[in-house]
Design a protein around this motif. Structure first.
Motif, PDB file in Angstrom:
ATOM      1  N   GLU A 351      34.742  33.137  46.002  1.00 17.25           N
ATOM      2  CA  GLU A 351      33.947  33.266  44.447  1.00 17.25           C
ATOM      3  C   GLU A 351      34.397  32.219  43.726  1.00 17.25           C
ATOM      4  OE1 GLU A 351      31.459  35.387  44.107  1.00 17.25           O
ATOM      5  OE2 GLU A 351      31.601  36.113  46.175  1.00 17.25           O
ATOM      6  N   THR A 354      32.954  32.250  40.185  1.00 16.47           N
ATOM      7  CA  THR A 354      33.323  33.277  39.296  1.00 16.47           C
ATOM      8  C   THR A 354      34.630  33.336  38.692  1.00 16.47           C
ATOM      9  OG1 THR A 354      31.921  34.999  40.683  1.00 16.47           O
ATOM     10  CG2 THR A 354      33.710  35.859  39.258  1.00 16.47           C
ATOM     11  N   ALA A 358      35.704  32.670  34.524  1.00 20.06           N
ATOM     12  CA  ALA A 358      36.757  33.493  34.113  1.00 20.06           C
ATOM     13  C   ALA A 358      37.866  32.877  33.748  1.00 20.06           C
ATOM     14  CB  ALA A 358      37.127  34.664  34.895  1.00 20.06           C
ATOM     15  N   ALA A 487      33.087  41.832  44.105  1.00 24.61           N
ATOM     16  CA  ALA A 487      33.333  42.935  43.366  1.00 24.61           C
ATOM     17  C   ALA A 487      34.782  42.882  42.924  1.00 24.61           C
ATOM     18  CB  ALA A 487      33.288  44.140  44.163  1.00 24.61           C
ATOM     19  N   LYS A 490      35.680  40.110  40.223  1.00 23.88           N
ATOM     20  CA  LYS A 490      35.403  40.703  39.101  1.00 23.88           C
ATOM     21  C   LYS A 490      36.494  41.646  38.540  1.00 23.88           C
ATOM     22  CE  LYS A 490      31.717  43.591  36.516  1.00 23.88           C
ATOM     23  NZ  LYS A 490      32.623  44.590  35.956  1.00 23.88           N
ATOM     24  N   ASP A 493      39.390  39.060  37.613  1.00 24.86           N
ATOM     25  CA  ASP A 493      38.975  38.622  36.277  1.00 24.86           C
ATOM     26  C   ASP A 493      39.434  39.709  34.914  1.00 24.86           C
ATOM     27  OD1 ASP A 493      38.186  36.349  37.619  1.00 24.86           O
ATOM     28  OD2 ASP A 493      36.131  36.722  37.405  1.00 24.86           O
ATOM     29  N   GLU A 494      38.857  40.808  35.322  1.00 27.76           N
ATOM     30  CA  GLU A 494      39.194  41.746  34.126  1.00 27.76           C
ATOM     31  C   GLU A 494      40.839  42.062  33.925  1.00 27.76           C
ATOM     32  OE1 GLU A 494      36.861  45.308  35.298  1.00 27.76           O
ATOM     33  OE2 GLU A 494      35.154  44.332  34.665  1.00 27.76           O
TER      34      GLU A 494
END
Length: 543
Positions: A351, A354, A358, A487, A490, A493-494
């Motif tokens: 990814e 992505t 980020a 997933a 994500k 990144d958070e």
């Protein structure tokens, strides 16, 4: 605006000072004219075409042990990488492929089955078996063995030889880091009978590991060198060693090793921090310098549980006051890239778009004195000092700390610098008593090629979680157990945004590998996966 400009002038004065001292001990003090870019970094160098005899290569210090489960450091991994192979193979481009396991299946989320390659032998001629593999990996599971890599197997329930050439790994829960771990130091395979016979002597000069790699350990002369010879029965024709031997020396003094490299007395060295004489190496007609892609980063590790530096507003203010571009240019002589995160782009092995988006969304690495001043005021303008520990013999440590100190003073923070002797600096990582009174300390750091690994220290109870920051602990666990790459990205990144916003560890610079090779040879691996990949197999005479 006058105050803002005065802060810039203060920082600029420090940068000027550092620029004039950064190369003390040899070479030009001028940083390179262009800024290093990720596109400038290499993963390999041109393979050698003929046997160059014994390659004389320097390590930054003498290994403490050559027991693979105690190898999470530069000299140890560098020495082991050519000799002791992992179950899977981490390639110079950070991809993972077959190694001693030729194939594997994942029949259910809690099971991995590895087929061990036929026809592989240890250096003593004994065949590699599933028992050797299960035993070697299983050593990471027993705390009594004193290994440093057990956290990579924290989700492993059992490792069993389920056939002559079949190993089954049962998981407590899925773990996204398992494959990367098995391609690096935690996955190294040693001969079971030889290791058990060695007992407490295993990994010492009295009993070196018995492995399967393209170079075999022949002897370790304490204080002098580790000697390796070519394994002419090596199983992989693509990675059979070109040259007949390796001599790994332990010249810790940078100026001495730079002089030996620039004169041709040494054939090569990997630097994870730029030596003071980097410009001398760059201008030498006896050696070449290659900047390699890397998982390594330069960071200020938070250790404070109380006091000003325990406040995320103060940490963020200090981070905002620091001029990372000046740090890269002056202290690192251009051999660094200002960092906004703890996960270098080389970790984006899935990814990537992505992760890039980020990363771009993270706060700028540029200095912002106005915002820094506001944060200090919001935190009550604390007057208690903040103590940074640095390695006393390292110019890079001392100069980085000086720049951080000046940045802190420019926004009203009292920064103290504590110099720790090199032989004691490692205690900061393992001994709470050594960290007493220390709010933060400088360090290089690296892991495996997955962004999750860059944040696993921020889980509850992790031995590297010195400040006990665990605001993202649950998210780290969730990311490690998430099997869907999109997933998982994500979640990472958070949690990354939270860690960087709180400056749990302060990202400073992404560091390339600085590979120096004498002009008589070529072929060394350039990327930081030299720590896990047989980096000397392709070294030989130039064509």
């Amino acid at each position: 605006m006058r105050t803002h400009r005065s802060h810039i002038a203060t920082a600029a004065a420090v940068v000027t000072l550092l620029a004039t001292t950064a190369c003390g001990g040899g070479g030009s003090a001028k940083p390179p004219s262009s800024t290093l870019d990720f596109n400038d970094l290499e993963t390999t160098t041109t393979a050698g075409v003929a046997d160059a005899g014994t390659i004389k290569w320097n390590l930054p210090y003498e290994p403490l042990s050559l027991d693979p489960i105690k190898s999470f450091n530069y000299a140890e991994n560098t020495a082991l990488a050519n000799s002791c192979e992992s179950l899977l193979r981490a390639h110079p481009d950070f991809s993972v492929g077959p190694g001693l396991a030729e194939s594997w299946t994942n029949p259910d989320p809690s099971t991995w089955v590895y087929q061990i390659r036929k026809g592989v032998t240890f250096w003593d001629g004994k065949p590699l078996t599933a028992e050797d593999v299960a035993y070697s990996l299983g050593r990471n599971l027993d705390p009594a063995n004193g290994g440093y890599l057990g956290k990579y197997f924290s989700n492993v329930a059992s490792i069993t030889a389920t056939g002559p050439l079949t190993v089954t790994v049962k998981m407590k829960e899925p773990d996204a880091l398992l494959q990367q771990s098995l391609a690096s130091a935690p996955g190294i395979v040693v001969e079971k009978s030889s290791t058990q016979k060695a007992g407490q002597d295993f990994g010492t000069p009295n009993h070196l590991p018995m492995c399967t790699g393209p170079f075999a350990f022949s002897r370790w002369d304490p204080g002098q060198s580790v000697q390796l010879t070519r394994n002419d029965r090596y199983w992989d024709p693509k990675l059979k060693a070109v040259s007949s031997g390796l001599e790994l020396t332990f010249v810790a003094d940078e100026s001495t090793s730079v002089l030996a490299l620039s004169s041709g007395e040494l054939d090569g060295q990997f630097f994870y921090l730029p030596p003071a004489g980097l410009e001398k190496l760059r201008s030498s007609n006896k050696a070449s310098v290659t900047m390699g892609d890397s998982l390594i980063y330069w960071t200020l590790i938070g250790a404070a549980k109380t006091g000003p530096y325990a406040d995320p507003r103060i940490r963020r203010a200090l981070s905002l006051a620091l001029d990372r571009k000046a740090l890269a240019a002056a202290t690192f002589q251009g051999a660094a890239i200002p960092a906004k995160s703890l996960a270098p782009p080389a970790t984006w092995t899935y990814e990537p778009d992505t992760f890039k988006s980020a990363y771009d969304a993270l706060p700028s690495a540029d200095a912002d004195f106005a915002e820094a001043q506001k944060l200090v005021k919001d935190a009550g303008s604390p007057k208690d000092p903040i103590t940074l520990a640095v390695q006393g013999s390292s110019a890079v440590h001392e100069q980085t700390a000086n720049l951080i100190q000046a940045a802190g003073q420019s926004i009203g923070l009292d920064i103290k610098i504590r110099s720790v002797p090199v032989e004691q600096y490692g205690n900061l990582y393992v001994d709470p008593k050594a960290r007493a009174g220390v709010d933060a300390f400088l360090s290089t750091y690296y892991g495996v090629a997955d962004p999750v690994d860059s944040y696993t220290m921020f889980t509850k109870g992790d031995y590297s979680n010195f400040s006990e920051y665990d605001d993202v602990s649950d998210q780290v666990v969730q990311a490690r157990t998430e099997t869907d790459p999109a997933a998982r990205a994500k979640i990472v990144d958070e949690l990354q945004a939270k860690v960087i916003g709180d400056v749990a560890w302060m990202p400073l610079e992404f560091l390339p590998v600085i590979l120096a090779q004498s002009n008589r040879i070529t072929g060394a691996t350039a990327s930081s996966n030299y720590l896990y990949y047989p980096w000397a197999a392709a070294i030989g005479k130039k064509g």
